[in-house]
Every structure is written in C-alpha cells, then in structure tokens.
Motif scaffolding. Structure first.
Motif, short mmCIF file in Angstrom:
data_model
loop_
_atom_site.label_atom_id
_atom_site.label_comp_id
_atom_site.label_asym_id
_atom_site.label_seq_id
_atom_site.Cartn_x
_atom_site.Cartn_y
_atom_site.Cartn_z
N ALA A 126 -10.68 11.88 1.39
CA ALA A 126 -12.12 12.12 1.37
C ALA A 126 -12.52 13.48 1.95
O ALA A 126 -13.64 13.93 1.74
CB ALA A 126 -12.83 11.01 2.14
N ARG A 172 -4.78 8.21 5.60
CA ARG A 172 -4.70 8.52 4.17
C ARG A 172 -6.10 8.66 3.56
O ARG A 172 -6.40 9.64 2.89
CB ARG A 172 -3.93 7.40 3.46
CG ARG A 172 -3.85 7.57 1.94
CD ARG A 172 -3.50 6.30 1.23
NE ARG A 172 -4.62 5.34 1.31
CZ ARG A 172 -4.52 4.07 0.95
NH1 ARG A 172 -3.38 3.58 0.50
NH2 ARG A 172 -5.58 3.28 1.03
N ASP A 173 -6.94 7.69 3.80
CA ASP A 173 -8.26 7.68 3.19
C ASP A 173 -9.13 8.82 3.69
O ASP A 173 -9.91 9.41 2.92
CB ASP A 173 -8.94 6.34 3.42
CG ASP A 173 -8.23 5.19 2.70
OD1 ASP A 173 -7.35 5.45 1.85
OD2 ASP A 173 -8.54 4.03 3.00
N LEU A 183 -3.69 3.68 6.81
CA LEU A 183 -4.71 3.66 5.74
C LEU A 183 -5.90 4.53 6.12
O LEU A 183 -6.43 5.25 5.26
CB LEU A 183 -5.17 2.23 5.47
CG LEU A 183 -4.15 1.27 4.88
CD1 LEU A 183 -4.78 -0.09 4.63
CD2 LEU A 183 -3.51 1.82 3.61
N ASP A 195 0.81 -1.21 0.00
CA ASP A 195 0.00 0.00 0.00
C ASP A 195 0.85 1.27 0.00
O ASP A 195 1.82 1.38 0.76
CB ASP A 195 -0.90 0.02 1.25
CG ASP A 195 -1.88 -1.14 1.24
OD1 ASP A 195 -2.71 -1.21 0.32
OD2 ASP A 195 -1.80 -1.98 2.17
#
Length: 171
Positions: free
Chosen positions: A125, A120-121, A117, A38
C-alpha cells in the motif's frame, strides 16, 4: 562470517504469484486442515527485489495440529528448520523445487504471522516504504554478501518500525 549462508537477491519475477498459487494448491491438498496459506516475504510484493525463494505461512487451527502437519511436510521432502522466533513458528525448506520454498507452520492467532501480513500489506500500500526497504536490502546484501543471518538481523529495525506503523494504522 559464514560462507554457507550467502545472500542472493534477484529482481522481482512476475511469475512468483503464479508459483505461489501452484504451491498453495498442492499444500492445501496435503494439509486440508489449514485455515489459511499466505504468500509472505519479499516475493509477495510486486516489484520488490528478493531472494529467489517463495515464503509461505500455513496457519493451522491450533498447536496440536503442528505435529501432524510436520509429518506430512517431512514425508513430502521438506527439510525441518526448527521453531523460529520463539513464537511457535516451525520452518521447513524445499530446495528441490523451482523456485525454492520456505514454509512456516503456525497456530491461529500467531503474532509472527500477524506481523508478516501487516508488513507485506503496508509495503504493497505504500510504494515509498517499499522503495526504502529495497534500498536497505541492496545495501545490506552488499555488506553481508556471505552472511545471511546478519543480513536478516540488520533489517529488523526497519521491519519492526513498519509493522508498528501498520498495526497502529499510521501511513
């Protein structure tokens, strides 16, 4: 302050996702046992200022796979950077590549990986939170230009707050 760990931030490079895909392909060849590879860190967030370094988490099936994966990375010229965060996350640096790569090995179910993660996500968003983070990074880079460890440490509260919001599903 220690001048050996300077903070260099650069504008987002639209080439970074392609760099990651190229690196990921090479890593998958070397480490076919990886469950996931990732792109993490600021270079994984479009528009974010970042250190010119591609951060990558490699999730392995279990802790027992770390030793073999470590041997592969060392044979390929990565420099070991130790077990980070007291959370079974082993760091490696490849300075000879362009851009530089920082690769982390961790077992499946690792909390640090989950948090990275989520962070980051969430920033992808929520552009307003990403803008706040970029502004914080600029301020800290100016204040701790030659002290990367303090720069990173001073981001911790912001990062933790975003991870908490992300994991609770709060916008």
């Amino acid at each position: 302050m220690t001048p050996h760990n300077p903070v260099e931030l650069v504008p987002y490079d639209p080439q970074w996702p392609a760099d990651f895909r190229r690196i990921r392909s090479r890593l998958l060849t070397w480490l076919p046992q990886a469950l996931s590879i990732d792109h993490i860190g600021s270079t994984s967030i479009a528009g974010m200022i970042a250190k010119p370094l591609i951060d990558i988490d490699i999730v392995l099936p279990s802790l027992e796979h770390v030793a073999d994966a470590t041997a592969v990375l060392l044979a390929e010229g990565y420099e070991p950077r130790g077990n980070r965060y007291d959370d079974d996350v082993w760091a490696f640096l490849s300075r000879g590549s362009a851009p530089a790569e920082r690769v982390y090995l961790c077992p499946a179910g690792n909390g640090t990986h989950r948090n990275r993660l989520a962070f980051r996500d969430f920033l992808i968003a929520h552009p307003e939170s990403a803008s706040e983070y970029a502004a914080l990074k600029r301020r800290l880079a100016a204040a701790f230009r030659t002290d990367g460890d303090r720069y990173t440490a001073q981001k911790r509260d912001f990062v933790d707050a975003i991870v908490e919001r992300a994991l609770k599903g709060n916008a």
